[in-house]
Design an enzyme around this catalytic site. Structure first.
Site, PDB file in Angstrom:
ATOM      1  N   ASP A  11      67.626  52.501 103.650  1.00  0.00           N
ATOM      2  CA  ASP A  11      66.929  51.620 104.343  1.00  0.00           C
ATOM      3  C   ASP A  11      65.490  51.763 104.411  1.00  0.00           C
ATOM      4  O   ASP A  11      65.162  52.814 103.742  1.00  0.00           O
ATOM      5  CB  ASP A  11      67.623  51.482 105.847  1.00  0.00           C
ATOM      6  N   ALA A  13      62.427  50.497 106.920  1.00  0.00           N
ATOM      7  CA  ALA A  13      61.689  50.775 108.279  1.00  0.00           C
ATOM      8  C   ALA A  13      62.590  51.734 108.922  1.00  0.00           C
ATOM      9  O   ALA A  13      63.789  51.369 109.366  1.00  0.00           O
ATOM     10  CB  ALA A  13      61.386  49.633 108.977  1.00  0.00           C
ATOM     11  N   LYS A  53      65.837  39.080 109.264  1.00  0.00           N
ATOM     12  CA  LYS A  53      64.637  38.682 110.412  1.00  0.00           C
ATOM     13  C   LYS A  53      65.167  37.311 111.100  1.00  0.00           C
ATOM     14  O   LYS A  53      64.991  36.939 112.021  1.00  0.00           O
ATOM     15  CB  LYS A  53      63.648  38.813 110.044  1.00  0.00           C
ATOM     16  N   ASP A 187      69.212  53.667 110.050  1.00  0.00           N
ATOM     17  CA  ASP A 187      68.892  54.177 111.315  1.00  0.00           C
ATOM     18  C   ASP A 187      69.633  53.104 112.216  1.00  0.00           C
ATOM     19  O   ASP A 187      69.325  53.405 113.546  1.00  0.00           O
ATOM     20  CB  ASP A 187      67.149  54.235 111.504  1.00  0.00           C
TER      21      ASP A 187
END
Length: 270
Positions: A11, A13, A53, A187
């Protein structure tokens, strides 16, 4: 060489850049405010992290507290047109801001070098759309992080997370012979689901990312007790999503790879 890891798919960010995953969270707050003068908190903005998003904004609108605020202001729940308007506000803000959060997280560059020294290829994918990634990728490259391949959340007709498609597109692009020889590192829960749905080993990052939710500077000055509480909160969410392993950050990945290689050699599969 057959029964070992041949690729890791990372991933962005909160995993390789942007410790704490702050670039997207702050922008969601600003986009809601700019488009409709509706306030959401950073904690709320973090809840659906890992999705594309547009889907993230949709999920935020369904949070009970956010929906209640929306109902109070507009007398109805958020519509698809509302999501489009927030997304339209989000995109230029995110494109402008993402370069400021492009520095690799501590340990990432050394870990990538160690993996490549073992012949492991470096794939990547993100909940960011391509317009954002086209700014982030070269900025990260200037700081020394250059994966072998990247996929954006809007690249594939099939969709993004929690589906397996971005991870599988990396498998194709990198020419990996079996998904069981791949590790997906993320994460956030949707990225763990992505890896599992793709048939890969999955590793969650409990400290560097969204669930821990602290800046690098705040983390450095945090008490051991506070770190332990936040780590446990993040790890429990990642394990609940099905992660095979959870470590603090990408700096801890090499030991996990060695453990997975031993399991593969014994005939185990994800």
């Amino acid at each position: 060489m057959m029964n070992r890891i041949h690729a890791v798919i990372l991933d962005w960010a909160g995993t390789t850049v942007d410790f704490g995953s702050f670039a997207p969270t702050q922008i969601f707050v600003e986009a809601f405010r700019q488009a409709f003068d509706v306030e959401i908190t950073l904690a709320e903005a973090r809840v659906p992290m890992g999705l594309g998003k547009w889907q993230h904004i949709e999920a935020l609108g369904k949070l009970p507290a956010v929906d209640a605020r929306w109902q109070a202001k507009f007398g109805r729940s958020m519509s698809a047109a509302d999501i489009d308007a927030i997304y339209a506000a989000f995109m230029p803000l995110q494109i402008a801001k993402v370069v400021d959060f492009s520095s690799p997280i501590a340990g990432v560059i050394d870990t990538i070098a160690a993996l490549r020294a073992e012949g492991i290829k470096i794939g990547s994918c993100s909940g960011y759309p391509r317009a954002v990634m086209e700014r982030l990728v070269p900025a990260a490259a200037e700081h020394g992080y250059r994966p072998d391949h990247w996929v954006a959340t809007d690249d594939l007709a099939a969709g993004g997370r929690p589906g397996p498609w971005m991870a599988l597109q990396n498998v194709i692009a990198l020419g990996i012979d079996a998904v069981a020889h791949c590790v997906k590192v993320d994460d956030a829960a949707p990225g763990i689901s992505e890896g599992l749905n793709a048939g890969m080993w999955t590793v969650g990052l409990a400290v560097s990312g969204n669930e821990f939710g602290a800046t690098w500077d705040a983390y450095q000055t945090m008490s051991k007790e506070d770190v332990a509480v936040r780590r446990e909160h993040a790890a429990s969410k990642l394990y609940a999503a099905g992660a095979h392993y959870v470590v603090d950050s990408l700096a801890d990945l090499s030991g996990v790879i060695a453990h997975i290689n031993a399991r593969l050699a014994q005939g185990e599969r994800p």
